[in-house]
Write a protein that holds these residues in place. Structure first.
Motif, PDB file in Angstrom:
ATOM      1  N   THR A   1       0.840  -1.199   0.000  1.00 62.45           N
ATOM      2  CA  THR A   1       0.000   0.000   0.000  1.00 62.45           C
ATOM      3  C   THR A   1       0.874   1.247   0.000  1.00 62.45           C
ATOM      4  O   THR A   1       1.954   1.263   0.599  1.00 62.45           O
ATOM      5  CB  THR A   1      -0.932   0.051   1.224  1.00 62.45           C
ATOM      6  N   TRP A   2       0.381   2.281  -0.671  1.00 70.64           N
ATOM      7  CA  TRP A   2       1.061   3.568  -0.666  1.00 70.64           C
ATOM      8  C   TRP A   2       0.732   4.273   0.634  1.00 70.64           C
ATOM      9  O   TRP A   2      -0.442   4.392   0.999  1.00 70.64           O
ATOM     10  CB  TRP A   2       0.625   4.412  -1.865  1.00 70.64           C
ATOM     11  N   VAL A   3       1.765   4.697   1.338  1.00 78.87           N
ATOM     12  CA  VAL A   3       1.591   5.337   2.644  1.00 78.87           C
ATOM     13  C   VAL A   3       2.386   6.640   2.705  1.00 78.87           C
ATOM     14  O   VAL A   3       3.295   6.864   1.909  1.00 78.87           O
ATOM     15  CB  VAL A   3       2.057   4.406   3.794  1.00 78.87           C
ATOM     16  N   ILE A   4       2.020   7.457   3.660  1.00 82.59           N
ATOM     17  CA  ILE A   4       2.818   8.642   3.980  1.00 82.59           C
ATOM     18  C   ILE A   4       3.730   8.219   5.122  1.00 82.59           C
ATOM     19  O   ILE A   4       3.250   7.852   6.202  1.00 82.59           O
ATOM     20  CB  ILE A   4       1.941   9.832   4.400  1.00 82.59           C
ATOM     21  N   TYR A   5       5.022   8.256   4.899  1.00 87.49           N
ATOM     22  CA  TYR A   5       5.974   7.818   5.897  1.00 87.49           C
ATOM     23  C   TYR A   5       5.969   8.769   7.084  1.00 87.49           C
ATOM     24  O   TYR A   5       6.037   9.985   6.923  1.00 87.49           O
ATOM     25  CB  TYR A   5       7.383   7.720   5.302  1.00 87.49           C
TER      26      TYR A   5
END
Length: 176
Positions: free
Chosen positions: A115-119
């Motif tokens: 999944t694309w996440v905001i680190y």
């Protein structure tokens, strides 16, 4: 990234929204005979990366194109002629955008749970607030940063970047 939570969310959404158009541009760009095949496999990364590392070295100073959402629009590109600008032209940034979108596709195809996440790291961490691909437990995969750093090595620093670097990084990420 020192942006507000809302701004980071907006940038994240723009980044994810632009992945498919970037992939479509790369598929169009690599549609000729003898071009690397974009089949989404880890193995295809070697041919794509070989092409990318050759093509990124050519300073493409044609026309200015729309910049990817991840690029700071306040930072002038190389073709602007502004002192301290660059190192890449807008065309080179678009190429980086296309290849990082393909790298993301390869990872998500190999790991459907990715999944694309905001680190979210320490506030002094340079990756903090960046969009990354979570491929399991641990540190997310910095897709854009990896491709951008390859481009810096090949174009700006004139280093020999291994063609297998992307596929090896993916294999390592998938093993972990």
């Amino acid at each position: 990234m020192n942006a507000s939570r809302e701004k980071r969310g907006e940038l994240h959404e723009a980044y994810v929204r632009e992945l498919e158009p970037a992939l479509a541009r790369l598929r169009l760009r690599l549609s000729g005979p003898g071009d690397p095949q974009l089949d989404g496999s880890v193995e295809s990364l070697d041919a794509v990366n070989e092409w990318f590392l050759t093509f990124i070295k050519e300073r493409q100073e044609t026309e200015t194109v729309d910049l990817p959402s991840w690029w700071n629009p306040a930072r002038p590109t190389a073709e602007s002629g502004v002192p301290g600008s660059g190192p890449f032209t807008s065309s080179q940034l678009v190429l980086i955008d296309e290849v990082q979108a393909y790298l993301g596709e390869v990872l998500t195809k190999a790991r459907p749970d990715a999944t694309w996440v905001i680190y979210k790291g320490h506030k002094l961490d340079s990756w903090n607030g960046q969009t990354m691909l979570q491929t399991g437990k641990g540190m997310p995969f910095a897709v854009r940063g990896i491709v951008y750093n390859e481009a810096l090595g090949a174009f700006l620093y004139r280093r020999e970047v291994p063609v297998k670097q992307l596929s090896e990084l993916v294999r390592t990420a998938l093993a972990g």
